[in-house]
Scaffold this active site. Structure first.
Site, PDB file in Angstrom:
ATOM      1  N   GLU A  40       0.733  -0.817  -0.081  1.00 50.65           N
ATOM      2  CA  GLU A  40      -0.274   0.277  -0.108  1.00 50.65           C
ATOM      3  C   GLU A  40       0.710   0.767  -0.447  1.00 50.65           C
ATOM      4  OE1 GLU A  40      -3.133   0.062  -0.895  1.00 50.65           O
ATOM      5  OE2 GLU A  40      -3.191  -1.474   0.384  1.00 50.65           O
ATOM      6  N   ASP A  79       2.995   1.897  -4.672  1.00 55.75           N
ATOM      7  CA  ASP A  79       2.726   2.664  -5.616  1.00 55.75           C
ATOM      8  C   ASP A  79       3.916   3.002  -6.801  1.00 55.75           C
ATOM      9  OD1 ASP A  79       1.003   3.209  -4.904  1.00 55.75           O
ATOM     10  OD2 ASP A  79      -0.052   2.622  -6.894  1.00 55.75           O
ATOM     11  N   GLU A 120      -5.947  10.328 -14.574  1.00 58.21           N
ATOM     12  CA  GLU A 120      -6.260   9.975 -13.210  1.00 58.21           C
ATOM     13  C   GLU A 120      -5.734  11.131 -12.306  1.00 58.21           C
ATOM     14  OE1 GLU A 120      -8.171   7.606  -8.932  1.00 58.21           O
ATOM     15  OE2 GLU A 120      -7.682   6.462 -11.568  1.00 58.21           O
ATOM     16  N   ASP A 141      -3.095   0.680  -9.854  1.00 52.78           N
ATOM     17  CA  ASP A 141      -4.970  -0.464  -9.838  1.00 52.78           C
ATOM     18  C   ASP A 141      -5.614  -0.414 -11.768  1.00 52.78           C
ATOM     19  OD1 ASP A 141      -4.802   0.577  -7.147  1.00 52.78           O
ATOM     20  OD2 ASP A 141      -5.987   2.425  -7.697  1.00 52.78           O
ATOM     21  N   TYR A 185      -4.036  11.922   1.144  1.00 52.85           N
ATOM     22  CA  TYR A 185      -3.349  11.348   0.314  1.00 52.85           C
ATOM     23  C   TYR A 185      -2.207  12.468  -0.609  1.00 52.85           C
ATOM     24  CZ  TYR A 185      -2.224   7.790  -3.628  1.00 52.85           C
ATOM     25  OH  TYR A 185      -2.038   7.048  -4.090  1.00 52.85           O
TER      26      TYR A 185
END
Length: 384
Positions: free
Chosen positions: A31, A34, A162, A174, A226
């Site tokens: 998590e 990436d 995105e 993703d 984030y």
């Protein structure tokens, strides 16, 4: 007739050029690694987003979806301006894909289209409903516009959409998981090189399932938490003199503790140890099977809770309750600040674990969670 085709029929009486779909994903482990050019181990799930497409006589892209009223129309000639102006809400995902695909494939032949999008991927549960939209639309436009891009290039298109059209600073995990999935397998992805390996999970053989525990606590990747975590990782890498945190090993952590402030150090420690946990999980799956990965999943959650600080009380309760009721391993999954946890559970214990979690949430006066099993499934494809 599929739901997407039915929705398309409300837009046009033209025969559809086809229908494409792409799945959501569960990240088994890895998590926030990436965008630090590290390692991840996601798998595609059976829940999918579909896009049915029909040609138009003009250069307009008209996008409609089952999760929003009305349609959004943008001429191809005005697409750059529309993306720059923003304010497209959900339509930023499919229109961003069209915009990014044109940049990635300058020899393609864009045409006006009606695009109808439907989905059964839960939104806000950390299952990457956004990548499912991107994968379905990218696959459709790639075929209809003759772009000729491969699956990895289409994953890049989704990430660009995105990052730049939607404004969410996510990595490419993703999109790669959604494009490359295979039944009862995970995709081991090196996020620096984009090299992948299929890793057999063995869940079906062992009678195991993944239970998703959706806390229904909403989160949004394009908001502060984030982005703050990503900025801290980048600052940590600069201070340590490396291109990305991927370049650090656990043996570098003592030096990091000396150089970094406490918060940045703990953010760095999560990424470095999480990368190692991904590598250890892949090795364990291959050498000992899925029943042996439980401790790695639990350690991942503890790191996200304590070092990266992206868990919430509902996620912690879901993980703790699942483990107390027989789950082999459990952890939060996704970007954090809400969303879902996953638990690796013996098939005949699914109902008991789900019930125990529901009771624990009721006792804690939390909103009742949504629980459901997911199966590792196939990636993006043309369905019709």
């Amino acid at each position: 007739m599929s739901a997407a085709s039915e929705l398309l029929a409300t837009l046009t009486d033209r025969v559809a050029e086809g229908e494409w779909s792409a799945p959501g994903r569960v990240n088994l482990i890895g998590e926030h690694t990436d965008y630090n050019e590290g390692f991840v181990l996601p798998f595609a799930i059976a829940e999918r987003t579909a896009a049915a497409v029909a040609l138009r006589d003009d250069d307009v892209l008209r996008i409609s979806s089952s999760f929003s009223e009305g349609a959004v129309e943008v001429p191809l000639a005005a697409l750059d301006d529309a993306i720059s102006a923003g304010g497209l809400d959900w339509a930023a995902y499919p229109l961003g894909v069209a915009w990014a695909l044109r940049r990635a494939a300058p020899d393609a032949a864009p045409r006006g289209l009606d695009v109808a999008i439907t989905s059964n991927v839960p939104v806000g549960a950390g299952l990457s409903s956004s990548a499912a939209i991107e994968g379905a639309v990218a696959s459709a436009l790639n075929d209809v516009w003759g772009a000729g891009l491969d699956r990895v290039a289409l994953a890049r298109v989704g990430r660009i959409a995105e990052n730049e059209a939607v404004g969410a600073p996510t990595g490419i995990m993703d999109q790669m998981a959604s494009m490359l999935g295979r039944a009862d397998a995970a995709t081991f992805l090196d996020c620096r090189t984009l090299q992948t390996q299929e890793v057999d999970l063995g869940f079906a053989r062992e009678g195991l399932e993944i239970l998703v525990i959706d806390t229904l606590v909403s989160h949004a990747h394009s908001t502060g938490g984030y982005a703050e975590r990503r900025a801290a990782c980048e600052a940590g890498a600069r201070a340590m003199g490396v291109l990305a945190l991927r370049d650090l090993a656990e043996s570098d952590l003592p030096r990091a503790r000396e150089l970094l402030d406490d918060v940045t150090y703990r953010r760095v420690r999560h990424i470095v140890t999480e990368n190692q946990r991904v590598l250890d999980t892949v090795a364990t799956l291959r050498d000992a099977g899925p029943r042996a990965i439980g401790e790695l999943l639990v350690a991942s959650h503890a790191s996200m809770r304590d070092d990266f600080e992206i868990s919430v009380p509902e996620l912690d309760l879901a993980v703790d309750t699942a483990l107390a009721n027989g789950a082999i391993g459990a952890r939060m999954t996704g970007g954090g600040f809400g969303g879902a946890a996953i638990a690796l559970v013996q098939g005949d214990r699914l109902e008991a674990v789900a019930s125990a979690v529901g009771e624990a949430f009721a006792a804690g006066r939390y909103r009742a969670p949504r629980t459901f099993p997911v199966l590792p499934s196939v990636g993006a494809r043309r369905d019709a």
